[in-house]
Scaffold this motif. Structure first.
Motif, PDB file in Angstrom:
ATOM      1  N   THR A   1       0.843  -1.191   0.000  1.00 55.66           N
ATOM      2  CA  THR A   1       0.000   0.000   0.000  1.00 55.66           C
ATOM      3  C   THR A   1       0.881   1.243   0.000  1.00 55.66           C
TER       4      THR A   1
ATOM      5  N   ALA B   1       0.858   5.791  -0.364  1.00 58.30           N
ATOM      6  CA  ALA B   1       0.200   7.098  -0.370  1.00 58.30           C
ATOM      7  C   ALA B   1       1.035   8.033  -1.225  1.00 58.30           C
TER       8      ALA B   1
ATOM      9  N   ARG C   1      -4.301   6.975  -3.004  1.00 56.51           N
ATOM     10  CA  ARG C   1      -4.056   5.792  -2.182  1.00 56.51           C
ATOM     11  C   ARG C   1      -4.018   4.591  -3.107  1.00 56.51           C
TER      12      ARG C   1
END
Length: 313
Positions: free
Chosen positions: A45, A47, A121
């Motif tokens: 993940t 950002a 995101r």
């Protein structure tokens, strides 16, 4: 800041709103970089802040809205960025699209007095590694601006070493060989027919019928061909689909709200590529759909379904 070649997968973050080195998003022009930093929150993940200029040289605002293709290009830039900094892909590796689909929310595209700051995101799933390096993954992306969701996207792409890419492309992996017999650049359709302002930015030419156009590949275009490549870039095919849909829905003014695209073959420079547009029914919520097919010789290298809504004049 270290040069891009020195960045490793364990370099976890650049400061927010710091210019990303252009090499990490496969651009030659720093001004074309839309991403402003990155942070890895977990194994898969990320950002990523992005900033869209109030007036881009190619992705012009229309109807007081930012061009929705800025979202697509932001996701496109995130593909090499995540590949290199998140999964350790060397800088000479190539990322190739399998599919790209996105939904865009026009109410979040309004153009204000400042550039648009967006927060992306990203989550990668179905990650396949080969010899410890990225081979393939599916990436989901969500962009938020001022608390409003701008768009959601999903893309599947593969990552290839130079040796594998040479096997895929054969002699055409050499840019000079790929472009030496390029089709002559045809005259463009009228800009207002495809929702553009400048003739230089039109990627379609007359194709002999109302629903058929010729792909117009201007390798001197400073944005679409920011750097030399050995095949027609995927972003040009997405732009061709958007322009063909706009033309098919005339005279109503429309803004694109989504695209679902499949890339099955490379589009080459040395043969005409024809873009066919077939409007479908309007949905209950007013979204209009246009099916796009690209044909080059006997091959269908690209298909897309574009959705759009009518906007006030």
């Amino acid at each position: 800041m270290r040069p891009a070649s020195a960045l490793r997968a364990d370099d976890r973050a650049l400061p927010p709103l710091t210019a990303i080195p252009r090499q990490l998003v496969h651009k030659d022009t720093q001004a074309e970089v839309l991403l402003c930093g990155w942070q890895q929150d977990g194994d898969d993940t990320f950002a990523i802040p992005a900033q869209w200029p109030r007036s881009h040289t190619f992705y012009h605002p229309a109807h007081e809205l930012y061009d929705p293709m800025l979202f697509a290009e932001s996701v496109r830039q995130a593909i090499p960025l995540v590949s290199h900094v998140g999964y350790g892909a060397p800088m000479d590796n190539r990322q190739i699209w399998d599919h790209f689909r996105c939904t865009i929310f026009p109410e979040a595209l309004h153009r204000g007095p400042r550039p648009a700051d967006c927060d992306l995101r990203l989550t990668c799933t179905d990650v396949v590694r080969r010899a410890g390096r990225l081979g393939r993954t599916t990436m989901q992306a969500t962009a938020v601006r001022g608390g409003q969701r701008v768009g959601i996207a999903e893309t599947r792409f593969s990552n290839h070493t130079p040796a594998i890419y040479r096997r895929l492309r054969g002699p055409r992996c050499e840019i000079a060989r790929a472009t030496e017999h390029a089709v002559a650049l045809p005259a463009p359709l009228a800009p207002d027919e495809v929702g553009r302002i400048n003739p230089q930015d039109v990627v379609l030419a007359p194709g002999g019928s109302h629903r058929r156009s010729q792909l117009r590949v201007d390798t001197t275009h400073p944005v679409l061909f920011d750097h030399p490549v050995d095949h027609v870039p995927g972003m040009i095919l997405l732009e061709a689909a958007r322009q063909a849909a706009h033309s098919a829905l005339r005279p109503d003014p429309t803004v694109m709200t989504g695209i679902d695209a499949r890339f099955t073959q490379f589009v080459e420079f040395d043969a005409p590529c024809w873009i066919e547009a077939h409007p479908a029914a309007t949905s209950a919520d007013g979204h209009r759909t246009v099916h796009i097919t690209a044909r080059q010789g006997d091959v269908i290298p690209f298909t897309a379904t574009v959705t759009a809504v009518v906007v006030a004049r």
